[in-house]
Design a protein around this motif. Sequence first.
Motif, PDB file in Angstrom:
ATOM      1  N   SER A 126       9.246 -46.862 -38.711  1.00 38.31           N
ATOM      2  CA  SER A 126       9.417 -46.139 -39.954  1.00 38.31           C
ATOM      3  C   SER A 126      10.928 -45.968 -40.109  1.00 38.31           C
ATOM      4  O   SER A 126      11.685 -46.751 -39.537  1.00 38.31           O
ATOM      5  N   SER A 127      11.368 -44.981 -40.876  1.00 37.13           N
ATOM      6  CA  SER A 127      12.811 -44.727 -40.985  1.00 37.13           C
ATOM      7  C   SER A 127      13.086 -43.260 -40.697  1.00 37.13           C
ATOM      8  O   SER A 127      12.209 -42.408 -40.818  1.00 37.13           O
ATOM      9  N   MET A 128      14.345 -42.981 -40.303  1.00 37.15           N
ATOM     10  CA  MET A 128      14.722 -41.635 -39.895  1.00 37.15           C
ATOM     11  C   MET A 128      16.224 -41.440 -40.080  1.00 37.15           C
ATOM     12  O   MET A 128      16.959 -42.404 -40.340  1.00 37.15           O
ATOM     13  N   LEU A 129      16.673 -40.213 -39.932  1.00 35.19           N
ATOM     14  CA  LEU A 129      18.094 -39.876 -40.014  1.00 35.19           C
ATOM     15  C   LEU A 129      18.643 -39.676 -38.607  1.00 35.19           C
ATOM     16  O   LEU A 129      18.148 -38.843 -37.849  1.00 35.19           O
ATOM     17  N   TYR A 130      19.651 -40.473 -38.250  1.00 36.00           N
ATOM     18  CA  TYR A 130      20.388 -40.287 -36.998  1.00 36.00           C
ATOM     19  C   TYR A 130      21.675 -39.530 -37.314  1.00 36.00           C
ATOM     20  O   TYR A 130      22.287 -39.764 -38.357  1.00 36.00           O
ATOM     21  N   TYR A 131      22.085 -38.654 -36.407  1.00 33.74           N
ATOM     22  CA  TYR A 131      23.345 -37.945 -36.637  1.00 33.74           C
ATOM     23  C   TYR A 131      24.008 -37.595 -35.313  1.00 33.74           C
ATOM     24  O   TYR A 131      23.370 -37.531 -34.261  1.00 33.74           O
ATOM     25  N   ARG A 132      25.314 -37.362 -35.389  1.00 32.27           N
ATOM     26  CA  ARG A 132      26.119 -37.009 -34.224  1.00 32.27           C
ATOM     27  C   ARG A 132      26.053 -35.499 -33.997  1.00 32.27           C
ATOM     28  O   ARG A 132      26.607 -34.715 -34.783  1.00 32.27           O
ATOM     29  N   THR A 133      25.394 -35.075 -32.939  1.00 28.26           N
ATOM     30  CA  THR A 133      25.247 -33.644 -32.671  1.00 28.26           C
ATOM     31  C   THR A 133      26.599 -32.983 -32.400  1.00 28.26           C
ATOM     32  O   THR A 133      26.810 -31.821 -32.774  1.00 28.26           O
ATOM     33  N   ASP A 134      27.528 -33.701 -31.762  1.00 28.30           N
ATOM     34  CA  ASP A 134      28.828 -33.098 -31.467  1.00 28.30           C
ATOM     35  C   ASP A 134      29.599 -32.782 -32.747  1.00 28.30           C
ATOM     36  O   ASP A 134      30.205 -31.702 -32.875  1.00 28.30           O
ATOM     37  N   ALA A 162      25.146 -42.126 -26.961  1.00 28.02           N
ATOM     38  CA  ALA A 162      23.809 -41.844 -26.433  1.00 28.02           C
ATOM     39  C   ALA A 162      23.629 -40.383 -26.040  1.00 28.02           C
ATOM     40  O   ALA A 162      22.530 -39.827 -26.160  1.00 28.02           O
ATOM     41  N   ASP A 163      24.703 -39.737 -25.581  1.00 28.75           N
ATOM     42  CA  ASP A 163      24.611 -38.354 -25.118  1.00 28.75           C
ATOM     43  C   ASP A 163      24.900 -37.331 -26.215  1.00 28.75           C
ATOM     44  O   ASP A 163      24.923 -36.127 -25.964  1.00 28.75           O
ATOM     45  N   ARG A 164      25.122 -37.784 -27.442  1.00 24.85           N
ATOM     46  CA  ARG A 164      25.367 -36.855 -28.556  1.00 24.85           C
ATOM     47  C   ARG A 164      24.647 -37.321 -29.809  1.00 24.85           C
ATOM     48  O   ARG A 164      25.189 -37.347 -30.895  1.00 24.85           O
TER      49      ARG A 164
END
Length: 434
Positions: free
Chosen positions: A136-144, A277-279
Amino acid sequence: MKFAYAFPLAGLAAAFATAAQAETITVATVNNNDMVIMQSLTSAFEEAHPGIRVNWVVLEENVLRQRLTTDIATDGGQFDVMTIGTYEAPIWAERGWLVALDDLPEAYQEEDLLKPVRDGLSHNGSLYALPFYAESSMLYYRTDLFEEAGIEMPEQPSWEEVREWAAELHDPANQLAGICLRGKPGWGENMAFVSTLVNTFGGRWFDEEWNPELDSPAWQEAIGFYVDLLGNYGPPGASSNGFNENLALFSRGNCAMWVDATSAAGKLYNPAESQVADRLGFAPAPVAETPKGAHWLWSWALAIPASSEKQEAAQTFLTWATSQEYIELVGETQGWTSVPPGTRESTYANENYQREAPFAGFVLDAINSADPTDSTLEPSPYVGVQFVGIPEFQSIGTQVGQTIAAALTGDTGVEQALQNAQRATARTMQRAGY
């Protein structure tokens, strides 16, 4: 000395004889990460099936579609296995171009395939392609970046919020785009994303009488929003970026946000493949006027063209590459975040996958909740979320994708681009007899 070499030479001759007798199948696939992994595991397949050799043709998405469509429509017979999707499978099956997969071995466990994915690859109750991975589709974002800016991701983000965040996080001096989105023209490239954007803005491709609605207020608003968002806060050269280009940008840390396929999650969460990968955070695809059709449903699948003269060997490869055993092989050799997602219940029940892939349950829910039969605010006559399930859409979607890309680059205005798209689509539909 002559006698001493007799046995090795005899063994070598036997090996050459086996190779000569092996049947070679030609597999055409797309140059996405999961398929590159499949190609790298060819030796595992050939060792398990010594009578079959695999010849690969790996192409960029738009080029692959052109080659396969031309070959199968002309009964060319160049390929024994084709990588096709949820759009092509039922249309090509209806035309008699694909082999029905009605005699799968019991060990394949067909019932383990996720129902929405299986249904999308079927015609009149028969499977015509086996899902290699689904998304499907999704929103990826930088947590930092979100934490530094004091932004809290809501349970369901809106597109208006995304625009505000992109403006705040955009930092071109440090090679950081506020958002990355598909801009490369193609019905399966920019239009896969754009169609979901139009859906959630309340638009549709056609009304119930098959009249195009590409110059409607909803399309105007959606495309105006897209051009403004990506033009102001996207990376340089956004009109050339498709899935793979944006995946590379995001994994290098050049995007604060990215809305695209859930299948990218495994690569982005793999520290060997991704610098973020870690954020990395994720959320549902953003919505505007309606949640309907905001996230897509797609499967890249393997099918056998009716023109293949090696259908038995081709089916052996299909069942291997889409099996539970293949998923285990990838997990054990490449890492569990790298297994093909979205195809089997057993993948999501696997403790190794659950442990390594924090996105697993989220992706499963997104796939199961996408509804190709009800993806628009106003009723529409077609099946499909990010595409229209009619044969003409391949050319229509690509042509409209080119006009949208022209608006993105500033070569034409949004209103003019959509008027051009409306006229071209109306002509195509009229010629097709709708």
